[in-house]
Structures are given as C-alpha cells and as structure tokens.
Design a protein around this motif. Structure first.
Motif, short mmCIF file in Angstrom:
data_model
loop_
_atom_site.label_atom_id
_atom_site.label_comp_id
_atom_site.label_asym_id
_atom_site.label_seq_id
_atom_site.Cartn_x
_atom_site.Cartn_y
_atom_site.Cartn_z
N ASP A 6 0.82 -1.20 0.00
CA ASP A 6 0.00 0.00 0.00
C ASP A 6 0.86 1.25 0.00
O ASP A 6 0.53 2.25 -0.65
CB ASP A 6 -0.92 0.00 1.23
N SER A 7 2.01 1.18 0.69
CA SER A 7 2.90 2.34 0.75
C SER A 7 3.52 2.62 -0.62
O SER A 7 3.64 3.78 -1.04
CB SER A 7 4.00 2.09 1.79
N GLN A 8 3.90 1.55 -1.34
CA GLN A 8 4.46 1.73 -2.67
C GLN A 8 3.42 2.30 -3.63
O GLN A 8 3.71 3.21 -4.43
CB GLN A 8 4.97 0.38 -3.20
N ASP A 9 2.18 1.80 -3.57
CA ASP A 9 1.11 2.32 -4.43
C ASP A 9 0.88 3.79 -4.16
O ASP A 9 0.63 4.58 -5.08
CB ASP A 9 -0.17 1.52 -4.21
N GLN A 10 0.93 4.16 -2.90
CA GLN A 10 0.70 5.55 -2.54
C GLN A 10 1.79 6.44 -3.11
O GLN A 10 1.53 7.55 -3.58
CB GLN A 10 0.63 5.68 -1.01
N ASP A 11 3.06 5.94 -3.13
CA ASP A 11 4.15 6.73 -3.70
C ASP A 11 3.95 6.90 -5.20
O ASP A 11 4.21 7.98 -5.76
CB ASP A 11 5.50 6.04 -3.41
N ASN A 12 3.53 5.82 -5.88
CA ASN A 12 3.36 5.87 -7.33
C ASN A 12 2.22 6.78 -7.75
O ASN A 12 2.22 7.30 -8.87
CB ASN A 12 3.13 4.47 -7.90
N LEU A 13 1.23 6.96 -6.87
CA LEU A 13 0.05 7.77 -7.21
C LEU A 13 0.07 9.12 -6.51
O LEU A 13 -0.97 9.75 -6.32
CB LEU A 13 -1.22 7.01 -6.84
N SER A 14 1.27 9.57 -6.17
CA SER A 14 1.42 10.86 -5.53
C SER A 14 1.91 11.89 -6.52
O SER A 14 2.65 11.58 -7.47
CB SER A 14 2.40 10.78 -4.35
N CYS A 15 1.54 13.15 -6.30
CA CYS A 15 1.97 14.27 -7.12
C CYS A 15 3.36 14.71 -6.64
O CYS A 15 3.56 14.92 -5.43
CB CYS A 15 0.97 15.42 -7.00
N SER A 16 4.31 14.85 -7.59
CA SER A 16 5.68 15.23 -7.21
C SER A 16 5.79 16.70 -6.82
O SER A 16 6.82 17.14 -6.31
CB SER A 16 6.64 14.93 -8.38
N ILE A 17 4.71 17.46 -7.05
CA ILE A 17 4.73 18.88 -6.67
C ILE A 17 4.25 19.07 -5.24
O ILE A 17 4.93 19.65 -4.41
CB ILE A 17 3.88 19.72 -7.65
N CYS A 18 3.02 18.55 -4.95
CA CYS A 18 2.46 18.70 -3.59
C CYS A 18 2.77 17.52 -2.69
O CYS A 18 2.49 17.55 -1.48
CB CYS A 18 0.95 18.94 -3.65
N LEU A 19 3.30 16.43 -3.27
CA LEU A 19 3.68 15.22 -2.55
C LEU A 19 2.49 14.53 -1.88
O LEU A 19 2.68 13.73 -0.96
CB LEU A 19 4.77 15.54 -1.50
N ASP A 20 1.30 14.82 -2.31
CA ASP A 20 0.10 14.18 -1.78
C ASP A 20 -0.52 13.33 -2.88
O ASP A 20 -0.10 13.39 -4.04
CB ASP A 20 -0.89 15.25 -1.31
N LEU A 21 -1.52 12.50 -2.52
CA LEU A 21 -2.20 11.72 -3.56
C LEU A 21 -2.78 12.65 -4.61
O LEU A 21 -3.23 13.76 -4.31
CB LEU A 21 -3.32 10.87 -2.94
N LEU A 22 -2.74 12.18 -5.85
CA LEU A 22 -3.21 13.00 -6.97
C LEU A 22 -4.66 13.42 -6.80
O LEU A 22 -5.51 12.62 -6.42
CB LEU A 22 -3.04 12.21 -8.28
N LEU A 73 -6.29 7.07 -13.85
CA LEU A 73 -5.53 7.41 -12.65
C LEU A 73 -6.46 7.85 -11.50
O LEU A 73 -6.23 7.51 -10.33
CB LEU A 73 -4.53 8.54 -12.95
N ALA A 74 -7.49 8.61 -11.85
CA ALA A 74 -8.43 9.07 -10.82
C ALA A 74 -9.11 7.89 -10.14
O ALA A 74 -9.29 7.88 -8.91
CB ALA A 74 -9.47 10.01 -11.44
N THR A 75 -9.45 6.86 -10.95
CA THR A 75 -10.09 5.66 -10.38
C THR A 75 -9.12 4.93 -9.47
O THR A 75 -9.48 4.47 -8.38
CB THR A 75 -10.57 4.74 -11.51
N LEU A 76 -7.84 4.81 -9.92
CA LEU A 76 -6.83 4.14 -9.09
C LEU A 76 -6.61 4.87 -7.76
O LEU A 76 -6.46 4.25 -6.71
CB LEU A 76 -5.50 4.04 -9.87
N VAL A 77 -6.60 6.19 -7.83
CA VAL A 77 -6.41 6.98 -6.59
C VAL A 77 -7.57 6.75 -5.62
O VAL A 77 -7.37 6.57 -4.41
CB VAL A 77 -6.28 8.48 -6.93
N GLU A 78 -8.81 6.76 -6.13
CA GLU A 78 -9.97 6.56 -5.25
C GLU A 78 -9.95 5.18 -4.63
O GLU A 78 -10.25 5.01 -3.45
CB GLU A 78 -11.26 6.76 -6.06
N ASN A 79 -9.59 4.17 -5.44
CA ASN A 79 -9.49 2.80 -4.90
C ASN A 79 -8.43 2.71 -3.82
O ASN A 79 -8.60 2.02 -2.81
CB ASN A 79 -9.21 1.80 -6.02
#
Length: 549
Positions: A6-22, A73-79
C-alpha cells in the motif's frame, strides 16, 4: 507485506509537486502525472517567453498542452484511498484491544484466548481454527483484562470459585490458602449466577413494562387534567360572566327606576310649584286692588267699593307641603350598600370552598402510605378543639389541645352545634382534607374518631354513617362505624397516631411507641371535609393532641 505494498502504491500515485495523492490527475506529453491545479500553478509561474517543461523530468514543450483529467488514474487513486481507509480501520487504536502477535503497527484483535492468555487479529487467529489442539481453546470477545484470569500467587489460570470467600482461585489455591473451603468449578458457579442474572433481568423487564404502563397512565392523566382544567376555567368564566351580566342588569334596573321616580317626583313638585306661583300672582293682584282702595279719600266711595271685593280664599297647596330632612334617594344607596356587603360576605365564605376545591386536586393518587414515623410527620396536622362544640362536662386546656371529662358543668355559652349532655364529645376546629397525620396521648376510656361536622349532636361517634371511631374498651380496641363494631387485635399504647388520606379514602390508626404498629384501617369514600373527634368515658378520662415538632 500488504502494508508495504500500500505504501508503494501511494508513492506511485502521488503528485511530485504537492507530494500528496493525486487530485484530478492529468498526464502531460512527457508521461508524468500531476494534480491539475498543481501543474497549472507551475506553468503559470514560468516566464511566457520560455518553453514550458515538466517539473519532474524538465522536458521542454514548445506549446502548452491542453490539460484533461486522467480517468484511469483518478479511479486508481480513489481505490487506493478506500484501501488505505479500510486498512487504517483494521489497525488498533488507543481504545482497541491489539493483536499480541503483530509486529510494527498492530492490528485490532478479533478474539482473545483464555487458554493462551493472548489476543489475536483475524490473520493470527487462523491457527486456532485450523490446528485441532488449538480448536479446544476457549475464545472470547477481545479483552484487555486477560491478566485478571491469572492467579497472582501461583501464576495459574483461575478456573475455580471459592464460595466461602466469594472469589475466583486456581487449583493450587484449593490446597493452600483456600484449603477446606467450599469450592466449585467457575463454570458451575457462572451457570448458577447466570440463572439468577436471568431472573433479575426478568424482574427488571417486568418492572420496565409495569412502569411503562404507569407512564402511559400518567400521560393519560396529564391529558385528563388539562381537559378538566380547561373545562373548569371555561365553566367558571361563563358563570362569572353571567354574574357580572346579572349585576349589570340589576344596576341598569336600579338606575332606570331611580330616573323614572326622579322624573315623577320632579314633575309633581314642579306642578305644585307652578300652581303656587299662580296663586302668588293672583294674591299680588288682589293686594294691588286693596292698596288702591286703601288710598281712596272719599269715605262714601270707599264703603261703596269695599263689599265688591272678593273674599280671600284659602291656599290649596301650602298646607299640604311638609318640610322634611333631605333624604330623598339616600335609602336606595343604603339598600344597595347592604346588598354589596352581603355579596362580599357570600364571596368571602364561598371563596374558601372554591380555593379548597382547587387545592384538593391531587393527581398522584398512588402515593403509598408512609412506613416510618418520620414519613408520617411530613403530613403533620396541628389539632385544636372547638369550645363551641364541646360537651359542657368536658374541660378544654393547653390551648384547646387537651380535653378532660370533669364533674362540674362548664359555663360554655349556648350554641346550636354543642353536643348533648349525654354525649361527652368534641370536634376539632380544623376541617381535614388531603393527607393529614396527628397523634393523641390518652388515659381512661376514650374513642378517637373522625366525623363530618353535621353529625347528630345526640349520638356518639360511630353509631351513624357520618363518623368513624376507634374505641378503647376494657383491655382492647374496637372499630365502630354506622353502628357496626369491628374487633381489633394488637398491642395497646397510650399514644395513638391517626393517618387520613381523604382523597384516597384511607383512615389508619397506629399504636405509637418505639415503633409504629398498624391496628385498624378503614377504606371508604369521604364526601365532606372531616373533623378530628374525641369521646371520653368515665370521669378524669383525658386526651391531648400532641404538638409535634
């Protein structure tokens, strides 16, 4: 492992600007993804003369691309958000029981094992379901108090209950500190206490049902009170309005009669006045003629004219006029004042009955009779005896609270309510309604009673349907009402307590000593206010109403 994934998925779906989930993810031509708002702000900050670039890889673009939301990507972030939230829900918080096997961040325990003295999450509990030896272990809901099941002296599970000391013990305690005590397996004691617990719950449920019924009855009573009060207010307003209207009509009648009589009398007086004024005019004319004749110088002419003068007639009105004191209509004012005073007296006398009727409204009819003397004293009623009612061979003293039968006839004034010479009785001044309690100290022969005030003055208490009494005869008590005797058993005391619940129709007599003993009770329907009564038998017998503090 799942936590790491889950931690790896969260890193992959994070914004490199705000560092939060997309949030509203968009993908630019270089293939990197950002929050739509983050990339817009980044590009807006670049110099318009320069090429746009990716904040992550710095790849330049000659033209600013149109940004569109990346649905996948939006669907992956919500899941991912849902997965993380579900995982967080499975982790133990400060108030939860944590799994004793988990390392790192501990999961919530789903069961505690009384045999292993440990708590397990769903994953670590699985061996207890799969391994036959572990399947025999006792599993319970997660508990933080497993250590309480371990004997502090022997570090053994407490599976035995000591009935002697009423506590749980281990098997070693039965050979040590609790040797010789009555012991049973904890499960057996639990089963017995469980049965009692069920009985208690049944009693509680029954009480709840009973009280819920009472609540409904009280709700109905509230509605009945409101309806009755509204009706009473409406009726009283109508009655008072009718009284006011009647008084206004009578006032109008009196005014009309006064004005009519005034007109008649003024007309009659003016008629007499007018006739008198006519007579005065005629008299003045005759006086003028006589004066003229009196000035005639010729004697012969005077004598010739004198017989022709008319004779003076008597006044027809003056003799009938009698001068009286100026009272005229004053008697009317006096009569109206007398009516007013009588109405005031009636209102004052009857208002007491109205106020008493209102104050006697008492809804909580089910209030139990007190059990202790302190409870009875809450309804203490001070009693004084009425000298206008007392038999002439009864002497009142102690502020009319004490009565003694004497040989000498007392000089009480005549009164229609006084008891006959053969009825050595007296009633209280106070009328009794509601809940009342009083105590009587007595000696000799006595009857303690309550009675309506209109009791026959030639009969004793209890020989009619308007009085209730308790007689002390020889060695015991006898209840007496409507000429019917009721034998009463119980100890004899020189002090009697009387409790009256007028509305409920209860009259109770108690022997008062160190304790209060009920000796006689009457239940009936009282239709009038009651008065406390005393009847004395034999000379020197006495009774005193105690002034309770």
């Amino acid at each position: 492992m799942a936590q790491r994934r889950d931690s790896q998925d969260q890193d992959n779906l994070s914004c490199s600007i705000c560092l939060d989930l997309l949030k509203d993810p968009v993908t630019i031509p270089c293939g990197h993804s950002y929050c739509m708002n983050c990339i817009k702000i980044s590009w807006d900050g670049e110099d318009q003369s320069r090429l746009h670039s990716s904040p992550q890889c710095r790849e330049p673009f000659r033209q600013r691309s149109m940004l569109k939301k990346n649905i996948m990507l939006a669907t992956l972030v919500e899941n991912l958000k849902k997965t993380v939230a579900a995982a967080d829900h499975c982790y133990a918080g400060p108030e939860d029981v944590a799994c004793d096997v988990c390392t790192g961040r501990k999961m919530k325990a789903v069961k505690s094992c009384l045999t292993c003295h440990a708590s397990y999450c769903g994953n670590h509990l699985q061996p207890h379901h799969d391994a036959p030896p572990l399947q025999k272990h006792k599993l319970v809901d997660p508990s933080k108090k497993l250590q309480n099941n371990i004997c502090s002296h022997h570090d053994e599970v407490m599976k035995i209950f000591c009935r002697t000391d009423q506590q749980c013990i281990c098997y070693l305690c039965t050979m040590d500190k609790h040797k010789g005590h009555e012991t049973v397996p904890a499960a057996a004691e639990r089963a017995e206490k469980q049965k009692k617990l069920q009985e208690s719950r049944q009693q509680i449920h029954q009480r709840i049902q009973d009280q819920e019924k009472d609540v409904k009855l009280l709700q109905q009573e509230v509605e009945a009170i409101n309806v009755s009060a509204d009706k009473a207010v409406e009726d009283s307003e109508k009655i008072f309005t009718e009284l006011i209207r009647l008084l206004q009509e009578r006032s109008s009648d009196v005014k009309q009669q006064i004005r009519s009589q005034q007109e008649t009398e003024v007309s009659r007086v003016k008629d007499v006045q007018e006739k008198l004024e006519q007579e005065i005019t005629e008299l003045k004319r005759k006086d003028a003629e006589l004066e003229q004749l009196s000035h005639t110088e010729d004697h012969t002419q005077f004598l010739l004219n004198y017989p022709s003068l008319p004779a003076l007639s008597e006044s027809t009105h003056s003799s009938s006029i009698i001068v009286r004191p100026l009272r005229h209509f004053e008697d009317v004012s006096a009569a109206v004042s007398e009516l007013r005073d009588k109405l005031k007296d009636i209102l004052r006398d009857k208002w007491t009955n109205i106020s008493r009727s209102i104050s006697d409204v008492d809804v909580l009819l089910s209030e139990p009779e007190p059990k202790t003397r302190a409870g009875f004293l809450k309804y203490m009623q001070e009693i004084t005896l009425d000298p206008n009612i007392a038999n002439r061979f009864l002497l009142l003293s102690e502020g009319n609270r004490k009565v003694t039968r004497v040989k000498e006839r007392q000089s009480y004034p005549d009164h229609p309510d006084r008891f006959d010479n053969l009825c050595y009785q007296v009633l209280s001044t106070e009328s009794l309604t509601g809940r009342c309690y009083w105590e009587v100290e007595w000696r000799g022969g006595i009857a303690v009673a309550v009675s309506y005030k209109n009791i026959n003055r030639k009969g004793g208490f209890g020989v009619n349907d308007k009085s209730w009494s308790l007689y002390f005869i020889t060695k015991g008590y006898v209840g007496f009402h409507n000429n019917i005797k009721t034998p009463v058993s119980g100890p004899v005391s020189s002090r009697l307590g009387v409790y009256l619940d007028h509305r409920e129709g209860f009259l109770s007599f108690y022997n008062v000593s160190k304790t209060m003993t009920l000796i006689h009770r009457v239940q009936t329907r009282f239709t009038q206010p009651l008065h406390a009564g005393i009847q004395l038998f034999g000379e020197e017998s006495s009774a005193e109403f105690i002034k309770l503090k």
